[in-house]
Design an enzyme around this catalytic site. Sequence first.
Site, PDB file in Angstrom:
ATOM      1  N   LYS A 125       0.861  -1.198   0.000  1.00  0.00           N
ATOM      2  CA  LYS A 125       0.000   0.000   0.000  1.00  0.00           C
ATOM      3  C   LYS A 125       0.886   1.233   0.000  1.00  0.00           C
ATOM      4  CE  LYS A 125      -4.425   1.060   0.221  1.00  0.00           C
ATOM      5  NZ  LYS A 125      -5.603   0.267  -0.189  1.00  0.00           N
ATOM      6  N   ASP A 165      -7.032   4.559  -4.340  1.00  0.00           N
ATOM      7  CA  ASP A 165      -7.678   4.400  -3.035  1.00  0.00           C
ATOM      8  C   ASP A 165      -8.278   5.781  -2.745  1.00  0.00           C
ATOM      9  OD1 ASP A 165      -7.790   2.308  -0.654  1.00  0.00           O
ATOM     10  OD2 ASP A 165      -7.422   4.221   0.299  1.00  0.00           O
ATOM     11  N   ASN A 239     -15.742   6.464  -5.044  1.00  0.00           N
ATOM     12  CA  ASN A 239     -15.781   5.350  -5.991  1.00  0.00           C
ATOM     13  C   ASN A 239     -16.538   4.134  -5.447  1.00  0.00           C
ATOM     14  OD1 ASN A 239     -14.112   2.621  -6.734  1.00  0.00           O
ATOM     15  ND2 ASN A 239     -14.500   3.900  -8.517  1.00  0.00           N
TER      16      ASN A 239
HETATM   17  P1  NDP Z   1     -12.877   8.068  -2.674  1.00  0.00           P
HETATM   18  O1  NDP Z   1     -11.793   9.039  -2.460  1.00  0.00           O
HETATM   19  O2  NDP Z   1     -13.426   7.874  -4.038  1.00  0.00           O
HETATM   20  O3  NDP Z   1     -14.109   8.384  -1.707  1.00  0.00           O
HETATM   21  C1  NDP Z   1     -13.944   8.433  -0.339  1.00  0.00           C
HETATM   22  C2  NDP Z   1     -15.259   8.836   0.294  1.00  0.00           C
HETATM   23  O4  NDP Z   1     -15.175   8.660   1.706  1.00  0.00           O
HETATM   24  C3  NDP Z   1     -15.573  10.297   0.064  1.00  0.00           C
HETATM   25  O5  NDP Z   1     -16.968  10.477   0.036  1.00  0.00           O
HETATM   26  C4  NDP Z   1     -14.957  10.948   1.286  1.00  0.00           C
HETATM   27  O6  NDP Z   1     -15.528  12.199   1.634  1.00  0.00           O
HETATM   28  C5  NDP Z   1     -15.252   9.921   2.361  1.00  0.00           C
HETATM   29  N1  NDP Z   1     -14.221  10.018   3.397  1.00  0.00           N
HETATM   30  C6  NDP Z   1     -12.890   9.903   3.238  1.00  0.00           C
HETATM   31  N2  NDP Z   1     -12.232  10.073   4.393  1.00  0.00           N
HETATM   32  C7  NDP Z   1     -13.174  10.323   5.293  1.00  0.00           C
HETATM   33  C8  NDP Z   1     -13.137  10.589   6.686  1.00  0.00           C
HETATM   34  N3  NDP Z   1     -11.968  10.635   7.358  1.00  0.00           N
HETATM   35  N4  NDP Z   1     -14.323  10.753   7.307  1.00  0.00           N
HETATM   36  C9  NDP Z   1     -15.497  10.706   6.619  1.00  0.00           C
HETATM   37  N5  NDP Z   1     -15.592  10.454   5.301  1.00  0.00           N
HETATM   38  C10 NDP Z   1     -14.455  10.275   4.660  1.00  0.00           C
HETATM   39  O7  NDP Z   1     -12.306   6.689  -2.098  1.00  0.00           O
HETATM   40  P2  NDP Z   1     -12.831   5.195  -2.370  1.00  0.00           P
HETATM   41  O8  NDP Z   1     -14.289   5.186  -2.576  1.00  0.00           O
HETATM   42  O9  NDP Z   1     -11.935   4.591  -3.366  1.00  0.00           O
HETATM   43  O10 NDP Z   1     -12.472   4.525  -0.965  1.00  0.00           O
HETATM   44  C11 NDP Z   1     -13.414   4.396   0.090  1.00  0.00           C
HETATM   45  C12 NDP Z   1     -12.971   3.272   1.025  1.00  0.00           C
HETATM   46  O11 NDP Z   1     -12.943   2.042   0.289  1.00  0.00           O
HETATM   47  C13 NDP Z   1     -11.577   3.422   1.633  1.00  0.00           C
HETATM   48  O12 NDP Z   1     -11.575   2.850   2.907  1.00  0.00           O
HETATM   49  C14 NDP Z   1     -10.709   2.577   0.706  1.00  0.00           C
HETATM   50  O13 NDP Z   1      -9.540   2.131   1.349  1.00  0.00           O
HETATM   51  C15 NDP Z   1     -11.665   1.431   0.423  1.00  0.00           C
HETATM   52  N6  NDP Z   1     -11.397   0.633  -0.769  1.00  0.00           N
HETATM   53  C16 NDP Z   1     -11.271   1.214  -1.996  1.00  0.00           C
HETATM   54  C17 NDP Z   1     -11.062   0.421  -3.100  1.00  0.00           C
HETATM   55  C18 NDP Z   1     -10.988   0.990  -4.471  1.00  0.00           C
HETATM   56  O14 NDP Z   1     -10.864   0.208  -5.407  1.00  0.00           O
HETATM   57  N7  NDP Z   1     -11.062   2.291  -4.671  1.00  0.00           N
HETATM   58  C19 NDP Z   1     -10.920  -1.030  -2.990  1.00  0.00           C
HETATM   59  C20 NDP Z   1     -11.136  -1.545  -1.658  1.00  0.00           C
HETATM   60  C21 NDP Z   1     -11.348  -0.724  -0.607  1.00  0.00           C
HETATM   61  P3  NDP Z   1     -14.749  13.562   1.269  1.00  0.00           P
HETATM   62  O15 NDP Z   1     -14.933  13.747  -0.186  1.00  0.00           O
HETATM   63  O16 NDP Z   1     -15.423  14.595   2.102  1.00  0.00           O
HETATM   64  O17 NDP Z   1     -13.320  13.343   1.652  1.00  0.00           O
HETATM   65  O1  2IT Z   2      -7.932  -1.397  -0.710  1.00  0.00           O
HETATM   66  C1  2IT Z   2      -7.888  -1.867  -1.872  1.00  0.00           C
HETATM   67  O2  2IT Z   2      -8.016  -3.063  -2.093  1.00  0.00           O
HETATM   68  C2  2IT Z   2      -7.690  -0.922  -2.975  1.00  0.00           C
HETATM   69  N1  2IT Z   2      -7.615   0.283  -2.752  1.00  0.00           N
HETATM   70  C3  2IT Z   2      -7.546  -1.429  -4.383  1.00  0.00           C
HETATM   71  C4  2IT Z   2      -6.142  -1.917  -4.621  1.00  0.00           C
HETATM   72  C5  2IT Z   2      -5.832  -2.301  -6.044  1.00  0.00           C
HETATM   73  O3  2IT Z   2      -4.657  -2.623  -6.262  1.00  0.00           O
HETATM   74  O4  2IT Z   2      -6.702  -2.316  -6.911  1.00  0.00           O
END
Ligand code: NDP
Ligand code: 2IT
Length: 444
Positions: A125, A165, A239
């Site tokens: 990561k 992420d 996302n």
């Molecule tokens: P994005 O940046 O697309 O979206 C994050 C969302 O969560 C936003 O709405 C953001 O609000 C909110 N957020 C972030 N930090 C905080 C906080 N400290 N308190 C409250 N709300 C918060 O990220 P993703 O959708 O990609 O990621 C979301 C989660 O999913 C994370 O935990 C990530 O690790 C996990 N994840 C992502 C994957 C991926 O493929 N993208 C895969 C597996 C897990 P704001 O805009 O106000 O910051």
């Molecule tokens: O937490 C996760 O699994 C991710 N942010 C996606 C990692 C990836 O390599 O697609």
Amino acid sequence: MSLTGQLMEAVIKRNPNEPEFHQAVKEVLESLEPVIERHPEYVQAGILERIVEPERVIMFRVPWVDDNGKVQVNRGFRVQFNSAIGPYKGGIRFHPSVYLGIIKFLGFEQIFKNSLTGLPIGGGKGGSDFDPKGKSDNEIMRFCQSFMAELYRHIGADVDVPAGDIGVGAREIGYMYGMYKKLTGLYEGVLTGKGLTYGGSLARKEATGYGLCYFVDEMIKAKGKSFKGATVISSGSGNVSIYATEKVYQLGGKVVAMSDSNGYIYDPNGVNLDTVKRIKEVERKRISEYVKYHPQATYTEGCSGIWSVKCDIALPNATQNEINKEAAEMLVKNGCWAVGEGANMPSTPEAIEVFLKNKVLFAPAKAANAGGVATSALEMSQNSLRMSWTFEEVDAKLKDIMVNIYKNASSAAKEYGYEDNLVVGANIAGFKKVAEAMMAQGIV
Ligand code: NDP
Ligand code: 2IT
């Protein structure tokens, strides 16, 4: 004291001031106790001591110039945690809260998640304490270029393959890919989540959210339930949350609440996803804008209040520890019967305890959100083959993978006497493949 208890003490001592990392390690070590009992050879080979220590930690300066000509300095990280079953693989997070402990917790969890996908990817990561909010497109580009100006020497298609992420989506991946290519002269699948014109995979954007729903669907089907007619909360509006919501609608459920870090919206008619996509993906604005277009909806300041909304299924899709004990109790009191973790470690240990005690069907992050990285691995395969598969092909593979993860996690739980506890099941199933590979490869 048990062996795992002793190791936990050592981990805390050796990694001070990293509470998120301690939290992630503690859960895994506790789950592994029955495995260790059956496999003394793992203890003999120091598997646990080795698995909690990253193979490599890279920290670096990321200097860039903002639009006012002022020099800014951020800190960059890449934690290459474990390469027993494949090249390091895992996302990059840009958020002001990022520090070494966050990246280590995420990298550690990624080892087991990636193993669960059944695909040949190790755990890693990365990220930075850079805050993308309010930055111009040019500032984002300059930051990404500076970040890659150091990172490029540590990664590669067969070495370490980062992705997105929090705060890192297609735009940032594009800028980082361009810089990698310029510095190395290589056109290779070194990053995933790329745009479709330069090696990205169809369905990667949707994969984490869709995969989460495929997993939850499988878990609740086993108990005779379904998404049909269910009321759902999907926290966050990034996302994962957006594409989880899309799939909930396709499966016949209704998402009534979404959030960002400032607050949450409640729409009793069901959140209009086109509006959310326009606000978040195109305009990059706040979720509060939603009520301007849908006056029947309400906006409430403060993101944690979202858990007071009545629902059948809760999908925490924002960030770590967003559901604490009180929030979990509120969900249970309001009749919530299933939780699917799209975010990484969104429930505190106390919250998980509340869910398990109350027989809430609980899909832990490592298993439930593995669809994103699984589809990243499919993107790597397509890049190696110099081919691209259709959306339907990728989506079908994703669904298969999620169904398999459910099967493997639930049968591991049963085998070790923890029937229906997918937290234990996912940790054990993910661990065993990595442990066997480490055993085979000697003390390295
Ligand atoms: P994005 O940046 O697309 O979206 C994050 C969302 O969560 C936003 O709405 C953001 O609000 C909110 N957020 C972030 N930090 C905080 C906080 N400290 N308190 C409250 N709300 C918060 O990220 P993703 O959708 O990609 O990621 C979301 C989660 O999913 C994370 O935990 C990530 O690790 C996990 N994840 C992502 C994957 C991926 O493929 N993208 C895969 C597996 C897990 P704001 O805009 O106000 O910051
Ligand atoms: O937490 C996760 O699994 C991710 N942010 C996606 C990692 C990836 O390599 O697609």
